[in-house]
Design a protein around this motif. Sequence first.
Motif, mmCIF file in Angstrom:
data_model
loop_
_atom_site.group_PDB
_atom_site.id
_atom_site.type_symbol
_atom_site.label_atom_id
_atom_site.label_comp_id
_atom_site.label_asym_id
_atom_site.label_seq_id
_atom_site.Cartn_x
_atom_site.Cartn_y
_atom_site.Cartn_z
ATOM 1 N N PRO A 247 0.826 -1.220 0.000
ATOM 2 C CA PRO A 247 0.000 0.000 0.000
ATOM 3 C C PRO A 247 0.857 1.266 0.000
ATOM 4 O O PRO A 247 1.911 1.336 0.644
ATOM 5 C CB PRO A 247 -0.807 -0.124 1.300
ATOM 6 C CG PRO A 247 -0.843 -1.597 1.585
ATOM 7 C CD PRO A 247 0.460 -2.141 1.100
ATOM 8 N N ASN A 248 0.390 2.280 -0.717
ATOM 9 C CA ASN A 248 1.150 3.519 -0.868
ATOM 10 C C ASN A 248 1.249 4.338 0.414
ATOM 11 O O ASN A 248 2.059 5.262 0.492
ATOM 12 C CB ASN A 248 0.526 4.385 -1.966
ATOM 13 C CG ASN A 248 0.680 3.769 -3.336
ATOM 14 O OD1 ASN A 248 1.590 2.976 -3.562
ATOM 15 N ND2 ASN A 248 -0.215 4.123 -4.253
ATOM 16 N N ASN A 249 0.401 4.034 1.408
ATOM 17 C CA ASN A 249 0.454 4.808 2.660
ATOM 18 C C ASN A 249 1.184 4.039 3.775
ATOM 19 O O ASN A 249 0.972 4.290 4.962
ATOM 20 C CB ASN A 249 -0.943 5.203 3.112
ATOM 21 C CG ASN A 249 -1.831 4.005 3.402
ATOM 22 O OD1 ASN A 249 -1.586 2.889 2.915
ATOM 23 N ND2 ASN A 249 -2.873 4.209 4.197
ATOM 24 N N THR A 250 2.062 3.124 3.421
ATOM 25 C CA THR A 250 2.865 2.391 4.404
ATOM 26 C C THR A 250 3.979 3.290 4.936
ATOM 27 O O THR A 250 4.715 3.901 4.161
ATOM 28 C CB THR A 250 3.498 1.138 3.761
ATOM 29 O OG1 THR A 250 2.465 0.273 3.297
ATOM 30 C CG2 THR A 250 4.385 0.410 4.747
ATOM 31 N N TYR A 251 4.102 3.390 6.267
ATOM 32 C CA TYR A 251 5.183 4.207 6.823
ATOM 33 C C TYR A 251 6.178 3.391 7.639
ATOM 34 O O TYR A 251 7.226 3.900 8.048
ATOM 35 C CB TYR A 251 4.634 5.356 7.684
ATOM 36 C CG TYR A 251 3.968 4.952 8.982
ATOM 37 C CD1 TYR A 251 4.707 4.793 10.152
ATOM 38 C CD2 TYR A 251 2.593 4.766 9.056
ATOM 39 C CE1 TYR A 251 4.098 4.447 11.351
ATOM 40 C CE2 TYR A 251 1.978 4.422 10.239
ATOM 41 C CZ TYR A 251 2.735 4.249 11.389
ATOM 42 O OH TYR A 251 2.134 3.900 12.562
ATOM 43 N N ARG A 252 5.872 2.090 7.870
ATOM 44 C CA ARG A 252 6.827 1.225 8.564
ATOM 45 C C ARG A 252 6.641 -0.205 8.090
ATOM 46 O O ARG A 252 5.516 -0.623 7.757
ATOM 47 C CB ARG A 252 6.654 1.293 10.079
ATOM 48 C CG ARG A 252 7.816 0.585 10.771
ATOM 49 C CD ARG A 252 7.761 0.577 12.268
ATOM 50 N NE ARG A 252 8.996 -0.026 12.769
ATOM 51 C CZ ARG A 252 9.161 -0.493 13.981
ATOM 52 N NH1 ARG A 252 8.163 -0.437 14.847
ATOM 53 N NH2 ARG A 252 10.310 -1.026 14.354
ATOM 54 N N ALA A 253 7.752 -0.987 8.050
ATOM 55 C CA ALA A 253 7.688 -2.375 7.607
ATOM 56 C C ALA A 253 8.686 -3.211 8.392
ATOM 57 O O ALA A 253 9.837 -2.804 8.599
ATOM 58 C CB ALA A 253 7.977 -2.482 6.108
ATOM 59 N N VAL A 254 8.228 -4.384 8.835
ATOM 60 C CA VAL A 254 9.085 -5.360 9.519
ATOM 61 C C VAL A 254 8.797 -6.726 8.917
ATOM 62 O O VAL A 254 7.629 -7.112 8.774
ATOM 63 C CB VAL A 254 8.834 -5.385 11.043
ATOM 64 C CG1 VAL A 254 9.601 -6.539 11.701
ATOM 65 C CG2 VAL A 254 9.232 -4.055 11.676
ATOM 66 N N LEU A 255 9.837 -7.447 8.545
ATOM 67 C CA LEU A 255 9.693 -8.793 8.007
ATOM 68 C C LEU A 255 10.009 -9.788 9.112
ATOM 69 O O LEU A 255 11.112 -9.785 9.666
ATOM 70 C CB LEU A 255 10.624 -9.007 6.814
ATOM 71 C CG LEU A 255 10.436 -10.326 6.056
ATOM 72 C CD1 LEU A 255 9.102 -10.318 5.292
ATOM 73 C CD2 LEU A 255 11.591 -10.568 5.087
ATOM 74 N N GLU A 256 9.032 -10.636 9.422
ATOM 75 C CA GLU A 256 9.189 -11.677 10.447
ATOM 76 C C GLU A 256 9.415 -13.012 9.742
ATOM 77 O O GLU A 256 8.582 -13.448 8.959
ATOM 78 C CB GLU A 256 7.943 -11.747 11.330
ATOM 79 C CG GLU A 256 8.014 -12.830 12.390
ATOM 80 C CD GLU A 256 6.649 -13.157 12.979
ATOM 81 O OE1 GLU A 256 6.608 -13.810 14.041
ATOM 82 O OE2 GLU A 256 5.631 -12.766 12.377
ATOM 83 N N VAL A 257 10.542 -13.674 10.036
ATOM 84 C CA VAL A 257 10.941 -14.884 9.324
ATOM 85 C C VAL A 257 10.852 -16.097 10.248
ATOM 86 O O VAL A 257 11.340 -16.061 11.386
ATOM 87 C CB VAL A 257 12.375 -14.756 8.772
ATOM 88 C CG1 VAL A 257 12.776 -16.023 8.017
ATOM 89 C CG2 VAL A 257 12.496 -13.540 7.861
ATOM 90 N N TRP A 383 -4.130 8.866 7.912
ATOM 91 C CA TRP A 383 -4.470 10.245 7.551
ATOM 92 C C TRP A 383 -3.941 10.637 6.176
ATOM 93 O O TRP A 383 -3.985 11.799 5.793
ATOM 94 C CB TRP A 383 -3.917 11.211 8.614
ATOM 95 C CG TRP A 383 -4.275 10.786 9.993
ATOM 96 C CD1 TRP A 383 -3.458 10.214 10.909
ATOM 97 C CD2 TRP A 383 -5.550 10.853 10.598
ATOM 98 N NE1 TRP A 383 -4.138 9.929 12.057
ATOM 99 C CE2 TRP A 383 -5.438 10.312 11.904
ATOM 100 C CE3 TRP A 383 -6.808 11.323 10.180
ATOM 101 C CZ2 TRP A 383 -6.509 10.222 12.779
ATOM 102 C CZ3 TRP A 383 -7.880 11.234 11.057
ATOM 103 C CH2 TRP A 383 -7.723 10.693 12.327
ATOM 104 N N SER A 384 -3.448 9.663 5.438
ATOM 105 C CA SER A 384 -2.884 9.982 4.121
ATOM 106 C C SER A 384 -3.081 8.796 3.190
ATOM 107 O O SER A 384 -2.989 7.640 3.604
ATOM 108 C CB SER A 384 -1.392 10.301 4.255
ATOM 109 O OG SER A 384 -0.812 10.503 2.995
ATOM 110 N N ASP A 385 -3.355 9.097 1.919
ATOM 111 C CA ASP A 385 -3.491 8.043 0.914
ATOM 112 C C ASP A 385 -2.134 7.574 0.398
ATOM 113 O O ASP A 385 -2.020 6.482 -0.162
ATOM 114 C CB ASP A 385 -4.335 8.531 -0.267
ATOM 115 C CG ASP A 385 -5.778 8.783 0.129
ATOM 116 O OD1 ASP A 385 -6.251 8.097 1.061
ATOM 117 O OD2 ASP A 385 -6.411 9.662 -0.482
#
Length: 601
Positions: A247-257, A383-385
């Motif tokens: 999604p274009n409004n992603t502000y954080r990402a964590v990959l759990e393995v 709050w943002s697209d």
Amino acid sequence: MESHRRHLLFLFLLSLAFPSTSTIPRSSENDYSFDTSPPPSPPPRPPVQPNTSLEYMDPTLPPLLPAQNPQCSLQILQRDFAAIAASSSPPAFFTYTPPANCPSPWSRVILELSATASDIQKDRIAAIWIAGAEILRTSTPFSLSPGVFWRVRKDITRYTALLRRPTRFSIMLENNPNATLTGIYSVNVSLHFYRGAVNRLNSHPIIRGLYREPADLIIPISNMTGPGCWFRVTNETDVRTRTVLIPNNTYRAVLEVYVSNHGDDQYWYANPLRSNDVGVAGASGLASRKPNGGFRQVVATIDGQYVGSAVPFPVISPGSVNPFFWAPVAAIGAYDHPSYDLELTPFVGKLIDGKPHEFGLTVKESQPYWLVDANLHLWLDAWSDAVEGALVRYKVPPLHLGRQADWKNADGKSEMEGQVIIRFSGWVSSSAGNVTTSVRHKFKFKSHVEVEEKGEMKSVDMETKARTNLRIEKDHVVIGRVVVETEAPLNLVTVTSNGGGGTRIRKTKFFHEMMEARSATEGKTEDWFNTITDRQESEGSVLVGEDGEVVWGSGDTKSIYKFRDDKKCYLRTVNMVGGKLEEDEESSSCAAAALSGAMES
């Protein structure tokens, strides 16, 4: 709007906070002498009474202590697993509907798996997924008698984004009964939902990783078409991938393995390093098809670019080393395999370009085979697209492993050693402002394997240390930090001798430990800290037949589990002698926990 921005920034910082604990120092005892007298004859197997049962246990901190009751509970599976092979059979599917009498939001969700083995059976790998996202990887006990039962309780609050709507659960449990191993597994899976405030004094930390607040969206990086949702990896060039749109409004990402070792890599941690396999394992029973050394590393990529890795903790399956060590006390992590969080926020700017991206997983230096999958946890700006971002620092030096080996026929020794420091940094501009996330990951690895006495004695000494520093900046001011430190030492000594009639007697001493420390600060004030120390020491013998199967044996195991944070302590000591519990003590006294650490130092 400004209040909304402050609120979002507060949630972002809160998602970085988590508890932490102090570690128990390793014992200085290094006595690996053995009694070389012949073993006693095995006692006759006692008749099993119809109502006889034995609980196999994992002596760790429960996710919630009995003082708190769930708002509601939901049974989602009750099934017998008779003959299912993980390599060919599909998993069992069952539908899930959120409980109507206690809808979200939930403060806690606890997964409970309870099971019995009707008769003798080997240890089997199993996993549970929600819509393809793994939430539990586990092993069944190596049941040495009928009537064995066990229970796994896991806090799955971090997966609540998957539980808010109807979906599909799946469970894979490999089992192949035969004339000798006749056990059938009867499995129940339930969910317990909690609402309102949860008393921290009676609860495990919600998230054991880089964040506390659950993600808004979870995308599985898994095998959506094969038997089981895990990928099967056979070597380091075997990169398993899945392409997803972020999604274009992603502000954080964590990959759990999630990852587990099988087949030729069952004893990867004891694998020597040499150019051929003549006499490598001797009679130790810790054999490997290819002696390429005891280093493994699970690696994640995005569009072929390295984005993170972890040296897996060597989980000892219940049938490994000496099955009598793990009856009835499980090895560390066997019933709840650890997962590994990789911070991907510096790469968010690359992921939100509106294009699909390929996530890859493999295991460096691996042999057939490993089972691997991952969950992509995403936090979205309500709050943002769309948000903006960019990777501004990417420093990934090659990992240079020092390799030394000196062999003469069956005897010799080998060493592997290496370390690396990896740095990422990237900014994301959302309604919370322009926030820069910097990641510094360092790990050190050592492995020493020695074989003596014409292959009859094998010693293994391995240690992995890792430290991840996460720094959050806004307007060139550090507004938050997270530090995660882990240490995993392993010592194993095995001596093998002739048992007569083609059998072999294998005597083993084993030490294993998992130490984790976490801390988080907001500004200059420490917000959370906790440490967990889980350690085991085992000693025993087995008689191995010509076919490599264990005929009989015995084992003693002492387990000490300690948890501590800024408000509470938990200490549990379990001492198992010859398959019987001689001691099982719990304490919430920080004085007792401190005394335990002092006695072991």
